[in-house]
Design a protein around this motif. Structure first.
Motif, short mmCIF file in Angstrom:
data_model
loop_
_atom_site.label_atom_id
_atom_site.label_comp_id
_atom_site.label_asym_id
_atom_site.label_seq_id
_atom_site.Cartn_x
_atom_site.Cartn_y
_atom_site.Cartn_z
N THR A 183 33.28 -37.21 16.49
CA THR A 183 33.39 -37.16 17.94
C THR A 183 33.04 -38.54 18.50
O THR A 183 32.38 -39.35 17.83
N LEU A 184 33.47 -38.81 19.73
CA LEU A 184 33.15 -40.10 20.35
C LEU A 184 31.64 -40.29 20.49
O LEU A 184 31.12 -41.40 20.29
N ALA A 185 30.95 -39.21 20.81
CA ALA A 185 29.49 -39.30 20.97
C ALA A 185 28.83 -39.65 19.64
O ALA A 185 27.91 -40.48 19.60
N ARG A 186 29.30 -39.05 18.55
CA ARG A 186 28.70 -39.34 17.25
C ARG A 186 29.01 -40.77 16.82
O ARG A 186 28.17 -41.44 16.23
N ARG A 187 30.20 -41.26 17.12
CA ARG A 187 30.55 -42.64 16.79
C ARG A 187 29.59 -43.61 17.46
O ARG A 187 29.05 -44.53 16.81
N ALA A 188 29.35 -43.41 18.74
CA ALA A 188 28.45 -44.30 19.47
C ALA A 188 27.03 -44.21 18.93
O ALA A 188 26.32 -45.22 18.82
N GLN A 189 26.62 -43.00 18.56
CA GLN A 189 25.27 -42.81 18.04
C GLN A 189 25.08 -43.52 16.70
O GLN A 189 24.03 -44.14 16.46
N ARG A 192 24.76 -47.28 17.32
CA ARG A 192 23.48 -47.59 17.97
C ARG A 192 22.31 -47.47 16.99
O ARG A 192 21.43 -48.34 16.95
N GLY A 219 21.14 -36.07 12.38
CA GLY A 219 22.28 -36.12 13.29
C GLY A 219 23.60 -35.98 12.57
O GLY A 219 24.51 -35.29 13.03
N HIS A 223 26.10 -32.82 13.01
CA HIS A 223 27.48 -33.08 13.44
C HIS A 223 28.47 -32.31 12.56
O HIS A 223 29.43 -31.70 13.07
N GLU A 226 28.30 -28.63 13.47
CA GLU A 226 29.00 -28.35 14.72
C GLU A 226 30.51 -28.30 14.52
O GLU A 226 31.21 -27.45 15.08
#
Length: 237
Positions: A183-189, A192, A219, A223, A226
């Motif tokens: 997901t885009l959120a996991r990519r950013a996480q 980071r 995480g 992921h 999910e």
């Protein structure tokens, strides 16, 4: 769905990720494990030695060896009087695997921070730049680079059994996780947390680095869970 090409990342030096007695057994192991992960061999399906030997045009000896190896990794279970069967690659299986990683990786990371050199950090930064340049465009490449990133930290640890256990469990999660996209959120996480981890290593902050890695591993596991739940709900719908 993610590409199913073979991953290229190499295990830490001195670690045999499979433990097969021959090259042919190692190849057979990869084939049967892929059949289990991909679903070609279905959950709870019986694994009859003679049938597998005939299907893969080999003798029963390497098949028996491979089933024992897969049993050791949790992909195959043996039941008295019923022989071997495929263990369901379900959410409980994934949870068990990543929770072990949450316990192991912080310890390995804590040790690495105490002995990391400028050259080690430079290697981590190089791999991280490659990860960011790829930016998940090629998910197989990302998986390979991400594994290289973590292997740099764990490959020289004196506890080879712990390093080997980490590698084998990571490969299990990679095998399962590659069926899904990030997901885009996991990519950013991921980006980071890698940057923050390098900063902790540079500062010699072993406790902070270990805590971050624990969150990072959890995480990743969550992921995958999910994604598995979403896929299950879609099939049910």
């Amino acid at each position: 769905m993610a590409d199913l090409r073979e991953f290229k990342a190499a295990p830490p030096v001195g670690i045999d990720p499979i433990g097969a007695s021959t090259e042919s057994a190692a190849l057979l192991y990869n084939v049967i494990r892929e059949d289990i992960v991909s679903g070609r061999l279905e959950a709870n399906e019986r694994l009859v030695v003679g049938d597998l030997a005939k299907r893969h045009e080999t003798s029963t000896t390497p098949v028996r060896e491979v089933l024992q190896l897969l049993r050791g990794e949790g992909f195959v279970v043996f039941t008295r009087n019923r022989g071997a069967r495929v263990r369901p690659i379900d959410q409980d299986f994934v949870r068990d695997i990543y929770e072990i990683g949450v316990l192991i990786e912080p310890v390995l990371t804590h040790w690495f921070v105490g002995m990391a050199t400028e050259a080690d950090i430079a290697e981590l930064e190089l791999v991280q730049r490659q990860i960011e340049d790829n930016n998940f465009a090629d998910q197989i490449k990302h998986s390979d680079l991400d594994t290289q990133f973590h292997t740099l930290m764990y490959q020289r640890h004196y506890n080879r059994h712990a390093a080997e256990l980490w590698w084998k469990h990571r490969e299990v999660l990679r095998s399962v996780g590659r069926r899904f996209n990030f997901t885009l959120a996991r990519r950013a996480q991921v980006i980071r947390e890698h940057r923050e981890l390098i900063a902790h290593i540079k500062a010699g902050e072993a406790d902070e680095a270990a805590k971050l890695v624990a969150r990072h591993v959890e995480g990743s596991g969550r992921h995958i869970l999910e994604q598995m739940r979403s896929a299950s709900a879609a099939r049910a719908g």
